[in-house]
Design a protein around this motif. Structure first.
Motif, mmCIF file in Angstrom:
data_model
loop_
_atom_site.group_PDB
_atom_site.id
_atom_site.type_symbol
_atom_site.label_atom_id
_atom_site.label_comp_id
_atom_site.label_asym_id
_atom_site.label_seq_id
_atom_site.Cartn_x
_atom_site.Cartn_y
_atom_site.Cartn_z
ATOM 1 N N ALA A 137 -22.792 14.245 -37.118
ATOM 2 C CA ALA A 137 -22.941 15.694 -36.996
ATOM 3 C C ALA A 137 -21.602 16.419 -36.838
ATOM 4 C CB ALA A 137 -23.840 16.030 -35.803
ATOM 5 N N ALA A 138 -20.630 15.755 -36.210
ATOM 6 C CA ALA A 138 -19.320 16.369 -35.948
ATOM 7 C C ALA A 138 -18.225 15.360 -36.277
ATOM 8 C CB ALA A 138 -19.233 16.823 -34.489
ATOM 9 N N PRO A 139 -18.029 15.045 -37.556
ATOM 10 C CA PRO A 139 -17.122 13.953 -37.935
ATOM 11 C C PRO A 139 -15.660 14.204 -37.601
ATOM 12 C CG PRO A 139 -17.888 15.149 -39.874
ATOM 13 C CD PRO A 139 -18.690 15.643 -38.731
ATOM 14 N N HIS A 140 -15.284 15.455 -37.355
ATOM 15 C CA HIS A 140 -13.881 15.743 -37.050
ATOM 16 C C HIS A 140 -13.611 15.843 -35.551
ATOM 17 C CE1 HIS A 140 -12.999 16.195 -41.266
ATOM 18 N NE2 HIS A 140 -13.996 17.046 -41.386
ATOM 19 N N ALA A 141 -14.637 15.706 -34.741
ATOM 20 C CA ALA A 141 -14.439 15.623 -33.293
ATOM 21 C C ALA A 141 -14.125 14.177 -32.925
ATOM 22 C CB ALA A 141 -15.684 16.094 -32.553
ATOM 23 N N ARG A 142 -13.444 14.008 -31.819
ATOM 24 C CA ARG A 142 -13.135 12.651 -31.348
ATOM 25 C C ARG A 142 -14.269 12.168 -30.460
ATOM 26 N NH1 ARG A 142 -7.123 10.695 -30.438
ATOM 27 N NH2 ARG A 142 -7.513 8.479 -30.142
ATOM 28 N N LEU A 143 -14.626 10.894 -30.569
ATOM 29 C CA LEU A 143 -15.695 10.319 -29.759
ATOM 30 C C LEU A 143 -15.120 9.463 -28.642
ATOM 31 C CD1 LEU A 143 -18.550 9.020 -32.087
ATOM 32 C CD2 LEU A 143 -18.380 11.200 -30.880
ATOM 33 N N GLY A 144 -15.717 9.575 -27.467
ATOM 34 C CA GLY A 144 -15.326 8.742 -26.341
ATOM 35 C C GLY A 144 -16.535 8.043 -25.749
ATOM 36 N N ARG B 266 -15.786 -0.130 -30.468
ATOM 37 C CA ARG B 266 -15.884 -0.420 -31.907
ATOM 38 C C ARG B 266 -17.324 -0.303 -32.394
ATOM 39 N NH1 ARG B 266 -11.908 -4.372 -30.801
ATOM 40 N NH2 ARG B 266 -13.516 -5.980 -30.526
ATOM 41 N N ARG B 267 -18.287 -0.771 -31.588
ATOM 42 C CA ARG B 267 -19.684 -0.751 -32.011
ATOM 43 C C ARG B 267 -20.207 0.662 -32.225
ATOM 44 N NH1 ARG B 267 -20.800 -4.876 -28.124
ATOM 45 N NH2 ARG B 267 -21.844 -3.347 -26.789
ATOM 46 N N VAL B 268 -19.727 1.609 -31.444
ATOM 47 C CA VAL B 268 -20.252 2.974 -31.543
ATOM 48 C C VAL B 268 -19.322 3.906 -32.318
ATOM 49 C CG1 VAL B 268 -21.548 2.725 -29.404
ATOM 50 C CG2 VAL B 268 -19.266 3.754 -29.336
ATOM 51 N N GLY B 269 -18.158 3.407 -32.719
ATOM 52 C CA GLY B 269 -17.209 4.245 -33.442
ATOM 53 C C GLY B 269 -16.383 5.150 -32.568
ATOM 54 N N ALA B 270 -16.284 4.842 -31.268
ATOM 55 C CA ALA B 270 -15.485 5.654 -30.348
ATOM 56 C C ALA B 270 -13.997 5.371 -30.539
ATOM 57 C CB ALA B 270 -15.888 5.375 -28.898
ATOM 58 N N THR B 271 -13.186 6.407 -30.354
ATOM 59 C CA THR B 271 -11.743 6.260 -30.456
ATOM 60 C C THR B 271 -11.036 6.608 -29.145
ATOM 61 O OG1 THR B 271 -11.531 8.502 -31.356
ATOM 62 C CG2 THR B 271 -11.739 6.682 -32.942
ATOM 63 N N ALA B 272 -11.804 6.688 -28.068
ATOM 64 C CA ALA B 272 -11.253 6.887 -26.724
ATOM 65 C C ALA B 272 -12.269 6.344 -25.729
ATOM 66 C CB ALA B 272 -10.976 8.370 -26.446
ATOM 67 N N VAL B 273 -11.799 6.047 -24.521
ATOM 68 C CA VAL B 273 -12.715 5.585 -23.486
ATOM 69 C C VAL B 273 -12.568 6.458 -22.249
ATOM 70 C CG1 VAL B 273 -12.729 3.204 -24.313
ATOM 71 C CG2 VAL B 273 -11.092 3.870 -22.561
ATOM 72 N N MET B 274 -13.709 6.728 -21.598
ATOM 73 C CA MET B 274 -13.760 7.468 -20.349
ATOM 74 C C MET B 274 -14.151 6.470 -19.266
ATOM 75 S SD MET B 274 -13.985 9.443 -22.955
ATOM 76 C CE MET B 274 -13.361 10.998 -23.506
ATOM 77 N N LEU B 275 -13.181 6.053 -18.460
ATOM 78 C CA LEU B 275 -13.350 4.917 -17.563
ATOM 79 C C LEU B 275 -13.395 5.367 -16.106
ATOM 80 C CD1 LEU B 275 -13.440 1.808 -17.338
ATOM 81 C CD2 LEU B 275 -10.935 1.822 -17.353
ATOM 82 N N GLU B 276 -14.409 4.908 -15.381
ATOM 83 C CA GLU B 276 -14.518 5.215 -13.945
ATOM 84 C C GLU B 276 -13.248 4.740 -13.238
ATOM 85 O OE1 GLU B 276 -14.865 3.960 -10.799
ATOM 86 O OE2 GLU B 276 -15.991 5.598 -9.871
ATOM 87 N N HIS B 277 -12.711 5.577 -12.370
ATOM 88 C CA HIS B 277 -11.348 5.343 -11.876
ATOM 89 C C HIS B 277 -11.193 4.034 -11.096
ATOM 90 C CE1 HIS B 277 -11.640 6.235 -7.503
ATOM 91 N NE2 HIS B 277 -12.617 7.059 -7.838
ATOM 92 N N ARG B 278 -12.279 3.541 -10.492
ATOM 93 C CA ARG B 278 -12.143 2.289 -9.739
ATOM 94 C C ARG B 278 -12.035 1.075 -10.651
ATOM 95 N NH1 ARG B 278 -16.914 4.009 -5.740
ATOM 96 N NH2 ARG B 278 -17.438 5.061 -7.708
ATOM 97 N N LEU B 279 -12.279 1.261 -11.947
ATOM 98 C CA LEU B 279 -12.105 0.180 -12.914
ATOM 99 C C LEU B 279 -10.748 0.231 -13.601
ATOM 100 C CD1 LEU B 279 -15.621 0.115 -14.615
ATOM 101 C CD2 LEU B 279 -14.704 -1.486 -12.936
#
Length: 262
Positions: free
Chosen positions: A150-157, A197-210
């Motif tokens: 739906a939004a191919p030019h947005a970045r996915l996380g 990779r499985r979902v096509g994300a190009t960034a990760v949003m990681l809980e700070h304790r990890l």
């Protein structure tokens, strides 16, 4: 496309739901408070109303949306009924207009709280010319794949781990949660790139304790910037910045000035 890496800056300063400590969350007042403190990006939640527009809300819990004024469900109410309880509730379109008119230099971090109407979300971003300024995050793989169409030019996380029950907002559960996160810490650097990779994300949003130097390094080796949530304590901010994260999400953006210039 918006740069969520570290080029040209030490890390992105991201306001959580605007600046949730300074003004009611997910409102334009909260966005303005975050910008006044100097954020680079604003994170906010998008929820769908049945028979109504997309709105800014963290969950279907009316207590959250009304900031304690009422209880019940959000999705089943009309926008007009919701605004009797939460007059400052913005629609998604109103929020996007804000970024065009009042915040042309600020990035958008849209956190999905819906599993439908992705075409509508993508169309709204294009209509306002904001697709390339936007990062869209979530933990539900089919939703992220639909957003990519739906939004191919947005970045996915990819958000990790899932916090469906908002446990991060319940301090009495933190000791139990911390034990579980401790067990995950050793494997997260290997697991996250595979999930992304499985979902096509190009960034990760990681809980700070990890966040560790190792987990960040493994994500970077896979080409994945790391944005960490939700960092409200000075010692946590110093730790995640030292580990090399690319962005820090906080309820109180004043922490950046108070902590890292001390």
């Amino acid at each position: 496309m918006i740069d969520v890496g570290r080029e040209g800056r030490p890390y992105l300063r991201i306001g959580h739901r605007g600046a949730a400590t300074l003004a009611p969350e997910n409102t334009l007042d909260s966005f303005r408070a975050a910008i006044d403190v100097g954020v680079d990006m604003i994170e906010f939640d998008v929820l769908d109303l049945k028979g109504g527009p997309l709105v800014l809300a963290h969950s279907d819990n009316l207590d959250e949306v009304s900031h304690g004024a009422a209880s019940g469900r959000v999705r089943s109410k009309s926008l007009e009924a919701l605004r009797e309880l939460a007059p400052n509730l913005p629609t998604f379109d109103e929020a996007l207009a804000f970024f065009v008119d009042e915040a042309p230099e600020i990035g958008l971090h849209v956190d999905l709280k819906l599993n439908t109407r992705f075409d509508e979300l993508g169309a709204a971003l294009r209509r306002h010319g904001l697709e390339e300024r936007t990062v869209i995050s979530g933990f539900h793989a089919p939703s992220l794949r639909a957003v990519a169409r739906a939004a191919p030019h947005a970045r996915l996380g990819i958000t990790y781990p899932e916090d469906r029950l908002s446990i991060s907002r319940k301090p009495y559960l933190w000791p139990i949660v911390s034990l579980g996160l401790s067990g995950m810490r050793a494997s997260v650097g290997l697991r996250l790139p595979r999930i992304a990779r499985r979902v096509g994300a190009t960034a990760v949003m990681l809980e700070h304790r990890l966040v560790t130097e190792s987990s960040v390094a493994k994500c970077h080796a896979a080409g994945l910037p790391v944005l960490t949530w939700t960092v409200d304590e000075p010692e946590d901010l110093k730790r995640v910045v030292s580990a090399g994260v690319d962005g820090v999400i906080t309820n109180d953006p004043r922490i950046f000035v108070a902590t890292l210039t001390a």
